[in-house]
Design a protein around this motif. Structure first.
Motif, PDB file in Angstrom:
ATOM      1  N   LEU A  44      72.773   1.480  61.435  1.00 39.97           N
ATOM      2  CA  LEU A  44      73.240   1.267  60.071  1.00 39.97           C
ATOM      3  C   LEU A  44      73.834  -0.126  59.935  1.00 39.97           C
ATOM      4  O   LEU A  44      74.261  -0.739  60.926  1.00 39.97           O
ATOM      5  CB  LEU A  44      74.314   2.305  59.694  1.00 39.97           C
ATOM      6  CG  LEU A  44      73.940   3.781  59.808  1.00 39.97           C
ATOM      7  CD1 LEU A  44      75.125   4.636  59.379  1.00 39.97           C
ATOM      8  CD2 LEU A  44      72.717   4.121  58.983  1.00 39.97           C
ATOM      9  N   LEU A 151      74.535   4.158  53.621  1.00 34.72           N
ATOM     10  CA  LEU A 151      73.244   4.742  53.997  1.00 34.72           C
ATOM     11  C   LEU A 151      72.116   4.113  53.194  1.00 34.72           C
ATOM     12  O   LEU A 151      71.051   3.790  53.740  1.00 34.72           O
ATOM     13  CB  LEU A 151      73.276   6.257  53.794  1.00 34.72           C
ATOM     14  CG  LEU A 151      74.173   7.036  54.762  1.00 34.72           C
ATOM     15  CD1 LEU A 151      74.273   8.491  54.340  1.00 34.72           C
ATOM     16  CD2 LEU A 151      73.653   6.941  56.198  1.00 34.72           C
ATOM     17  N   VAL A 156      68.416   4.405  54.860  1.00 37.10           N
ATOM     18  CA  VAL A 156      68.394   5.754  55.458  1.00 37.10           C
ATOM     19  C   VAL A 156      68.510   6.800  54.356  1.00 37.10           C
ATOM     20  O   VAL A 156      69.474   6.799  53.591  1.00 37.10           O
ATOM     21  CB  VAL A 156      69.536   5.928  56.476  1.00 37.10           C
ATOM     22  CG1 VAL A 156      69.588   7.372  56.976  1.00 37.10           C
ATOM     23  CG2 VAL A 156      69.352   4.972  57.643  1.00 37.10           C
ATOM     24  N   VAL A 158      68.748  10.695  54.294  1.00 33.64           N
ATOM     25  CA  VAL A 158      68.887  11.872  55.156  1.00 33.64           C
ATOM     26  C   VAL A 158      68.159  13.082  54.593  1.00 33.64           C
ATOM     27  O   VAL A 158      67.951  14.068  55.315  1.00 33.64           O
ATOM     28  CB  VAL A 158      70.374  12.221  55.391  1.00 33.64           C
ATOM     29  CG1 VAL A 158      71.082  11.095  56.136  1.00 33.64           C
ATOM     30  CG2 VAL A 158      71.082  12.518  54.074  1.00 33.64           C
ATOM     31  N   PRO A 163      65.802  11.333  62.297  1.00 29.81           N
ATOM     32  CA  PRO A 163      66.189  10.394  63.349  1.00 29.81           C
ATOM     33  C   PRO A 163      65.445  10.682  64.655  1.00 29.81           C
ATOM     34  O   PRO A 163      65.214  11.843  65.015  1.00 29.81           O
ATOM     35  CB  PRO A 163      67.679  10.661  63.509  1.00 29.81           C
ATOM     36  CG  PRO A 163      67.825  12.122  63.183  1.00 29.81           C
ATOM     37  CD  PRO A 163      66.784  12.416  62.128  1.00 29.81           C
ATOM     38  N   GLY A 210      74.089  11.719  59.623  1.00 29.44           N
ATOM     39  CA  GLY A 210      74.106  10.510  58.811  1.00 29.44           C
ATOM     40  C   GLY A 210      75.477  10.250  58.214  1.00 29.44           C
ATOM     41  O   GLY A 210      75.973   9.110  58.216  1.00 29.44           O
ATOM     42  N   ASP A 211      76.123  11.304  57.715  1.00 31.66           N
ATOM     43  CA  ASP A 211      77.447  11.161  57.127  1.00 31.66           C
ATOM     44  C   ASP A 211      78.464  10.708  58.174  1.00 31.66           C
ATOM     45  O   ASP A 211      79.269   9.805  57.918  1.00 31.66           O
ATOM     46  CB  ASP A 211      77.872  12.499  56.515  1.00 31.66           C
ATOM     47  CG  ASP A 211      79.229  12.427  55.830  1.00 31.66           C
ATOM     48  OD1 ASP A 211      79.274  11.979  54.674  1.00 31.66           O
ATOM     49  OD2 ASP A 211      80.233  12.819  56.451  1.00 31.66           O
ATOM     50  N   TRP A 257      65.380   5.655  62.393  1.00 31.65           N
ATOM     51  CA  TRP A 257      65.176   6.553  61.266  1.00 31.65           C
ATOM     52  C   TRP A 257      63.784   6.327  60.706  1.00 31.65           C
ATOM     53  O   TRP A 257      63.404   5.219  60.397  1.00 31.65           O
ATOM     54  CB  TRP A 257      66.225   6.282  60.176  1.00 31.65           C
ATOM     55  CG  TRP A 257      67.619   6.633  60.592  1.00 31.65           C
ATOM     56  CD1 TRP A 257      68.504   5.832  61.250  1.00 31.65           C
ATOM     57  CD2 TRP A 257      68.283   7.876  60.388  1.00 31.65           C
ATOM     58  NE1 TRP A 257      69.685   6.512  61.482  1.00 31.65           N
ATOM     59  CE2 TRP A 257      69.588   7.769  60.939  1.00 31.65           C
ATOM     60  CE3 TRP A 257      67.918   9.085  59.770  1.00 31.65           C
ATOM     61  CZ2 TRP A 257      70.508   8.795  60.916  1.00 31.65           C
ATOM     62  CZ3 TRP A 257      68.837  10.110  59.741  1.00 31.65           C
ATOM     63  CH2 TRP A 257      70.113   9.976  60.299  1.00 31.65           C
TER      64      TRP A 257
END
Length: 258
Positions: A44, A151, A156, A158, A163, A210-211, A257
């Motif tokens: 990220l 994100l 990205v 999600v 991933p 992701g979070d 990703w």
């Protein structure tokens, strides 16, 4: 031939952090594993810098931020130097520049008011530094918005992407209520070919991962990896502090990703 069964080892007193895995269960993770992930490439974009903030708001707004801070507005030459060096020497001005940039990214004062659940006048006061901080509920919404934007900036999604993760971990394999404790080094590959269903994370796990990555919550990242390694990658029936794979350390962590 007699089978070798590793003897139970005494637990060492190692620093731990308490967090939640993807399924919401509270677990303890080794602080060393979380620290290893903090040093790894999460795939990220990094934390926003003063250069990013200044580029977002521009010269005129930076001058207003300096005035709100009780400072003399920078010359255009000084503004360019701030951007080039990635540093605003005055902390108060730097704080108000960052606030203006965040509000701009939220769609201006009106957009920020809607997303933060505050009135436009409250947003104006916070932007100008007349209030020291946002209320806790609004601050939580701001952090959520920053996480979502990080994100997006990283490309990205999600909800659509998966991933592919590789790492090597120093593992505690625990079963029988923690009475069986075996240590080993093991490599993991998650999200490989679609036919290998046991390596794939669920959408719930992907969203949680992701979070956690976007929040730099490295303890929770470790817990999510441990949970998936235990229940999906391996054959444990459950995952908690006394059952499953638990990582003392993590190295060679890499995530893509797709």
């Amino acid at each position: 031939m007699a089978q070798f069964r590793p003897r139970r080892r005494e637990r060492r007193d190692e620093p731990t952090a308490t967090t939640t895995a993807a399924a919401g269960r509270q677990v303890s993770v080794a602080a060393g594993a979380a620290a290893d992930l903090a040093r790894a490439d999460a795939g990220l974009v990094g934390e926003r810098t003063p250069t990013d903030h200044l580029g977002t708001i521009g010269y005129d707004a930076a001058c207003k931020a300096a005035q709100d801070a009780g400072r003399r507005p920078p010359s255009r030459r000084t503004f360019r130097r701030w951007k080039q060096q990635g540093r605003i020497p005055d902390d108060r001005t730097a704080d108000l520049v960052a606030r203006r940039a965040e509000i701009t990214r939220l769609g201006g004062v009106d957009g920020a008011a809607r997303q933060l659940g505050r009135s436009p006048s409250a947003v104006y006061d916070w932007r100008a530094g007349r209030t020291k901080s946002l209320r806790p509920d609004a601050q939580g919404r701001l952090v959520d918005a920053q996480v979502a934007q990080r994100l997006v900036d990283s490309g990205v999604d999600v909800n659509r992407m998966r991933p592919t993760i590789h790492f090597t971990a120093d593992v505690h394999a625990r079963t029988d209520g923690g009475n069986y404790d075996y240590r080993m080094a093991k490599s993991f590959d998650f999200g490989g070919p679609q036919g290998l269903d046991h390596t794939q994370m669920s959408r719930q796990q992907i969203a949680a991962l992701g979070d956690a990555l976007a929040r730099d919550d490295h303890a929770r990242v470790a817990a999510i990896l441990e949970e998936h390694a235990s229940v999906n990658f391996a054959a444990f029936d459950d995952f908690d502090d006394d059952t499953g794979f638990h990582f003392d350390g993590i190295r060679d962590f890499h995530i893509d990703w797709n």
